[in-house]
Design a protein around this motif. Structure first.
Motif, short mmCIF file in Angstrom:
data_model
loop_
_atom_site.label_atom_id
_atom_site.label_comp_id
_atom_site.label_asym_id
_atom_site.label_seq_id
_atom_site.Cartn_x
_atom_site.Cartn_y
_atom_site.Cartn_z
N TYR A 55 6.47 -4.13 -0.05
CA TYR A 55 5.27 -4.06 0.71
C TYR A 55 4.72 -3.05 1.53
O TYR A 55 3.72 -2.31 1.39
CB TYR A 55 5.02 -5.45 1.40
CG TYR A 55 3.95 -5.50 2.25
CD1 TYR A 55 3.01 -6.40 1.63
CD2 TYR A 55 3.86 -5.08 3.55
CE1 TYR A 55 1.69 -6.38 2.62
CE2 TYR A 55 2.67 -5.28 4.34
CZ TYR A 55 1.64 -5.96 3.78
OH TYR A 55 0.53 -6.37 4.66
N LEU A 56 5.95 -2.44 2.49
CA LEU A 56 5.45 -1.37 3.06
C LEU A 56 5.27 -0.04 2.30
O LEU A 56 4.04 0.75 2.64
CB LEU A 56 6.54 -1.17 4.15
CG LEU A 56 6.39 0.10 5.22
CD1 LEU A 56 5.18 -0.13 6.06
CD2 LEU A 56 7.60 0.04 6.05
N THR A 57 5.99 0.25 1.53
CA THR A 57 5.94 1.40 0.61
C THR A 57 4.23 1.39 -0.16
O THR A 57 3.76 2.38 -0.12
CB THR A 57 7.01 1.60 -0.71
OG1 THR A 57 8.37 1.53 0.19
CG2 THR A 57 6.59 2.83 -1.36
N HIS A 58 4.00 0.00 -0.41
CA HIS A 58 2.67 0.21 -1.15
C HIS A 58 1.38 0.23 -0.02
O HIS A 58 0.36 1.10 -0.49
CB HIS A 58 2.65 -1.25 -1.76
CG HIS A 58 1.26 -1.53 -2.34
ND1 HIS A 58 0.82 -1.12 -3.63
CD2 HIS A 58 0.22 -2.36 -1.70
CE1 HIS A 58 -0.39 -1.66 -3.76
NE2 HIS A 58 -1.02 -2.16 -2.49
N ARG A 59 1.74 -0.29 1.02
CA ARG A 59 0.61 -0.06 2.04
C ARG A 59 0.69 1.30 2.57
O ARG A 59 -0.36 1.81 2.99
CB ARG A 59 1.03 -0.96 3.21
CG ARG A 59 0.60 -2.51 2.79
CD ARG A 59 -0.66 -2.57 2.39
NE ARG A 59 -1.43 -3.92 2.48
CZ ARG A 59 -2.51 -4.26 2.25
NH1 ARG A 59 -3.17 -3.53 1.42
NH2 ARG A 59 -2.90 -5.67 2.30
N LEU A 60 1.84 2.09 2.70
CA LEU A 60 1.84 3.34 2.99
C LEU A 60 1.23 4.37 2.45
O LEU A 60 0.53 5.43 2.55
CB LEU A 60 3.28 3.83 3.40
CG LEU A 60 3.74 3.11 4.71
CD1 LEU A 60 5.46 3.73 4.99
CD2 LEU A 60 3.28 3.56 6.11
N ALA A 61 1.56 3.94 0.98
CA ALA A 61 0.83 5.04 0.00
C ALA A 61 -0.74 4.84 -0.07
O ALA A 61 -1.38 5.88 -0.06
CB ALA A 61 1.28 4.40 -1.59
N ALA A 62 -1.14 3.45 -0.01
CA ALA A 62 -2.65 3.29 0.19
C ALA A 62 -3.32 3.96 1.42
O ALA A 62 -4.31 4.65 1.62
CB ALA A 62 -3.07 1.76 0.17
N CYS A 63 -2.50 3.98 2.56
CA CYS A 63 -2.85 4.58 3.98
C CYS A 63 -2.92 6.10 3.61
O CYS A 63 -3.98 6.69 4.16
CB CYS A 63 -1.96 4.29 4.93
SG CYS A 63 -2.19 4.96 6.50
#
Length: 368
Positions: free
Chosen positions: A335-343
């Motif tokens: 989840y964090l990897t996905h969110r950081l990429a979007a950020c």
């Protein structure tokens, strides 16, 4: 004025002192010798390792892009707020809020604070009897962001008493305080170190206002009652900003958002701390002591322009959730990897809900 909660106290100093004046901020530090984390003359002199507030953020030595700046993530010790000595602790404990984190969040804090609460506060301060200026206690001041936001929005001479457990942060707060009020009147600063969770009406004798940011949610019910009793007993209004509300909105949404949010909220309630329940408890406590209470939303609204803050907030938010519920780790890592990429791609927006509270106590002595 004697404050029984104060362990060490400096004399009053002009706001924004120059290099020759900074040694008047003593706090137990010998002028010319570095104290904890490089205190003393390093702040004004611009020595290596001392970030300059108001400039671009300079991360601590050894900081890696995938690290969490101290303060953005979970506290190292349950029940302790890093910048405030809430309870007895080992005096050698290192500070756990980095100035870099406080500087990173300051613009979002300033944009979020509730301007609508300022007019009733100004009216109360203007009607104080027999005062040529105001005395403001800032609890858990950190690097002094509340003073930089509020002092230029109030008229009249101001004397700020800055409370924090960390002398390093107190130095930042003292030397970066505003020089003047909204009408050009002088602003002066004093620093104090001690236990702000044990304030009494006597400790606030002569105070015109108590302020704090992001403090209520790391207090217990008993500590909030103590704070409310001290402020109302002294007849002193309180402006307590940026208390977490327990609600977060991320766009686009993700199936794990709600579960992470709940685990984070549970983490905030560890060891009897109130977390997202704090502002409701505080409103009830101040009202119970006869104060008039006003609440106003003060959300962070983070978009692509706040990517650095959003990244650090995400790491800390998810980290606290996993600390509370270790079984979430595998899913949370993805989840964090996905969110950081979007950020990083500028495709993530986050709203972190807070609430500001203004409590207008009955003036001491029964004046209207």
């Amino acid at each position: 004025m004697t404050n029984p909660t104060t362990t060490q106290q400096s004399g009053a100093i002009p706001a924004q002192p120059g290099p020759r004046e900074v040694t008047s901020v003593t706090d137990g530090v010998t002028p010319g010798k570095p104290g904890p984390a490089g205190t003393a003359s390093a702040v004004a002199g611009g020595s290596a390792g001392t970030p300059a507030l108001g400039s671009s953020v300079e991360f601590v030595p050894g900081y890696a892009p995938d690290a969490v700046i101290p303060g953005a993530g979970p506290s190292l010790r349950p029940g302790a707020r890093p910048t405030v000595k809430l309870r007895e602790a080992n005096p050698e404990d290192p500070p756990r809020y980095a100035p870099e984190w406080l500087e990173l969040r300051e613009p979002a804090d300033a944009a979020a604070r509730a301007h609508d609460l300022l007019d009733p506060l100004r009216i109360r301060l203007a009607n104080l009897p027999g005062r040529s200026g105001v005395v403001i206690h800032d609890l858990g001041c950190g690097t002094g962001s509340m003073g930089r936001w509020l002092a230029p929005r109030l008229d009249g001479a101001q004397h700020w008493i800055l409370h924090d457990r960390d002398p390093y942060l107190l130095h930042f707060a003292a030397v970066s305080s505003p020089r003047s009020a909204a009408d050009g009147s002088r602003v002066t600063v004093e620093t104090r170190r001690g236990d702000v969770a044990r304030l009494t009406p006597d400790a606030l004798q002569g105070a015109s206002l108590v302020t704090a940011s992001a403090l209520l949610d790391v207090l217990t019910r008993e500590e909030i009652d103590t704070l409310a009793a001290a402020c109302t007993g002294a007849g002193c209004p309180a402006l307590l900003t940026l208390s977490v509300a327990g609600r977060v909105e991320l766009t686009p949404s993700h199936p794990l958002d709600a579960e992470i949010a709940q685990a984070f909220n549970d983490h905030q309630r560890r060891d009897g701390l109130l977390g997202p329940d704090a502002v409701t408890v505080a409103a009830e406590a101040f009202s119970g002591y006869g104060a008039t209470v006003r609440l106003h939303p003060s959300a962070w609204r983070l978009g692509p322009e706040q990517a650095a803050l959003t990244e650090q907030w995400l790491r800390g938010w998810v980290g606290a959730a996993v600390e509370e519920r270790p079984e979430l780790r595998a899913e949370a890592d993805v989840y964090l990897t996905h969110r950081l990429a979007a950020c990083a791609a500028g495709e993530l927006s986050v709203t972190v809900h807070h609430v500001d509270l203004l409590a207008l106590s009955r003036p001491a002595g029964g004046a209207s």
